[in-house]
Design an enzyme around this catalytic site. Structure first.
Site, PDB file in Angstrom:
ATOM      1  CB  SER A   4      86.180  13.911  41.995  1.00 11.17           C
ATOM      2  OG  SER A   4      87.053  12.929  42.382  1.00 11.17           O
ATOM      3  CG  HIS A  28      84.496  10.454  45.804  1.00 17.45           C
ATOM      4  ND1 HIS A  28      84.272   9.601  44.758  1.00 17.45           N
ATOM      5  CD2 HIS A  28      85.535  11.226  45.440  1.00 17.45           C
ATOM      6  CE1 HIS A  28      85.137   9.847  43.809  1.00 17.45           C
ATOM      7  NE2 HIS A  28      85.926  10.826  44.200  1.00 17.45           N
ATOM      8  CG  HIS A  42      90.175   7.064  44.126  1.00 18.92           C
ATOM      9  ND1 HIS A  42      89.267   7.669  44.975  1.00 18.92           N
ATOM     10  CD2 HIS A  42      89.950   7.584  42.899  1.00 18.92           C
ATOM     11  CE1 HIS A  42      88.520   8.508  44.274  1.00 18.92           C
ATOM     12  NE2 HIS A  42      88.917   8.482  43.021  1.00 18.92           N
ATOM     13  CE1 TYR A  49      93.327   9.196  46.619  1.00 15.60           C
ATOM     14  CE2 TYR A  49      93.122   8.804  44.256  1.00 15.60           C
ATOM     15  CZ  TYR A  49      92.724   9.452  45.404  1.00 15.60           C
ATOM     16  OH  TYR A  49      91.714  10.374  45.346  1.00 15.60           O
ATOM     17  CD  GLU A  50      89.804   6.677  48.764  1.00 18.09           C
ATOM     18  OE1 GLU A  50      89.182   6.811  49.817  1.00 18.09           O
ATOM     19  OE2 GLU A  50      89.237   6.528  47.660  1.00 18.09           O
ATOM     20  CB  ALA A 106      87.584  14.677  38.022  1.00 16.54           C
ATOM     21  CG  MET A 151      94.970   9.656  40.278  1.00 15.93           C
ATOM     22  SD  MET A 151      95.333  10.518  41.806  1.00 15.93           S
ATOM     23  CE  MET A 151      96.271  11.924  41.205  1.00 15.93           C
ATOM     24  CB  SER A 152      89.070   6.608  39.259  1.00 12.72           C
ATOM     25  OG  SER A 152      88.570   7.432  38.235  1.00 12.72           O
ATOM     26  CG  ASN A 179      93.431  19.309  36.316  1.00 11.18           C
ATOM     27  OD1 ASN A 179      92.551  18.512  36.665  1.00 11.18           O
ATOM     28  ND2 ASN A 179      94.670  18.939  36.094  1.00 11.18           N
ATOM     29  CG  HIS A 231      91.028  17.266  45.726  1.00 12.56           C
ATOM     30  ND1 HIS A 231      90.795  16.324  44.741  1.00 12.56           N
ATOM     31  CD2 HIS A 231      89.996  17.135  46.598  1.00 12.56           C
ATOM     32  CE1 HIS A 231      89.681  15.653  45.022  1.00 12.56           C
ATOM     33  NE2 HIS A 231      89.176  16.132  46.145  1.00 12.56           N
TER      34      HIS A 231
HETATM   35  N1  HPA Z   1      96.018  14.098  37.238  1.00 13.27           N
HETATM   36  C1  HPA Z   1      95.542  12.968  37.774  1.00 13.27           C
HETATM   37  N2  HPA Z   1      94.292  12.824  38.163  1.00 13.27           N
HETATM   38  C2  HPA Z   1      93.450  13.884  38.008  1.00 13.27           C
HETATM   39  C3  HPA Z   1      93.892  15.088  37.449  1.00 13.27           C
HETATM   40  C4  HPA Z   1      95.242  15.205  37.033  1.00 13.27           C
HETATM   41  O1  HPA Z   1      95.713  16.241  36.532  1.00 13.27           O
HETATM   42  N3  HPA Z   1      92.808  15.934  37.432  1.00 13.27           N
HETATM   43  C5  HPA Z   1      91.765  15.222  37.944  1.00 13.27           C
HETATM   44  N4  HPA Z   1      92.153  13.985  38.305  1.00 13.27           N
END
Ligand code: HPA
Length: 260
Positions: free
Chosen positions: A28, A59, A81, A83-84, A111, A199-200, A223, A235
């Site tokens: 990302s 993406h 992903h 989750y998609e 990320a 998540m990847s 973050n 996001h």
């Molecule tokens: N959690 C899950 N996936 C992420 C995060 C997070 O805080 N930041 C970037 N991808």
């Protein structure tokens, strides 16, 4: 070889000859690295038979073949992903295709949120270990293995130091998402040994490793994970921090490629 991979391979091979041993998957907001690629041949994912196309902002969705620091590279700018709603077969399709195209080393990026409170947003983290908390495995029926190669992590760490880029090393925990975690979950994940969550990556590395590929994983910590600061995650925040560090990140990736 799987029929779907064969179809994609046939399509790409009619377009040009591949001879890259290095591939990258850009997560990302990290697509700016592609500006450093020379003599680019760009193929949108949607043109490649059976290739999954992302629905997520940030993406790009292109396979790029070209040269970085005199080395031929194949770059997936973007990924899908779990989750998609994609299957694990789809999620790992790009890795299987890269392998069929003859790559030997995969630099995989993402990320991630910092779970370790000492790891600050804007820093990078070499993934030394991973915890798969998705509840799924893409290589059922195969022998257990550990995907990351220490030698490549050591190289990336040394190069980051030489270029004054703040680099950590730690454990990436992969979750399905798509919701961000709750503060209580993050407390629990810290207890389990996670330094970062995302998540990847998890399924891609497991499949790549099972196909004999050497892997270097790098997270951009975008973050603090939920509950560390007194504010909700978004996001947008993830994308914004990605923007701040992406030049350093791109520089580091090309230095790594030079040394491979
Ligand atoms: N959690 C899950 N996936 C992420 C995060 C997070 O805080 N930041 C970037 N991808």
């Amino acid at each position: 070889m799987d029929k779907k991979i064969q179809e994609a391979l046939n399509f790409l091979q009619t377009k040009f000859d591949f001879n890259a041993s290095i591939a990258l998957i850009l997560g990302s907001g990290l697509g700016n690295f592609t500006e450093q690629i020379k003599d680019k041949i760009v193929t949108p994912f949607r043109d490649i038979p059976n290739f999954p196309v992302s629905t997520v902002q940030g993406h790009a969705g292109e396979l790029i073949y070209g040269t970085v620091n005199e080395k031929k590279v194949l770059v997936c700018a973007g990924r899908v992903h779990f989750y998609e709603g994609y299957s694990l077969e789809d999620v790992t399709f790009p890795v299987q295709l890269l392998c069929a195209l003859g790559i030997e080393i995969l630099l995989i990026t993402n990320a991630a949120g910092s779970v370790n409170e000492e790891f600050l947003p804007g820093e990078l983290m070499i993934i030394d270990k991973q915890i798969n908390l998705t509840g799924h495995s893409a290589i059922l029926g195969e022998e257990p293995r550990i995907p990351y190669l220490r030698r490549l992590g050591d190289l990336a760490f040394r190069l980051a130091k030489e270029h004054d880029i703040r680099m950590r090393r730690g454990t990436y925990m992969g979750l399905t998402g798509p919701t961000y975690e709750t503060p209580s979950e993050i407390k629990y994940f810290r207890f389990l040994g996670a330094d970062a969550v995302g998540m990847s990556t998890i399924h891609e590395t497991v499949v790549a490793h099972s196909l004999g590929i050497d892997i270097l994983g790098i997270s951009v910590l975008t973050n603090f994970a939920a509950g560390i600061l007194d504010q909700p995650l978004s996001h947008e925040e993830v994308m914004e921090t990605g923007l701040l560090v992406r030049d350093d990140f791109a520089k580091l990736l090309s230095e790594i490629i030079k040394q491979l």
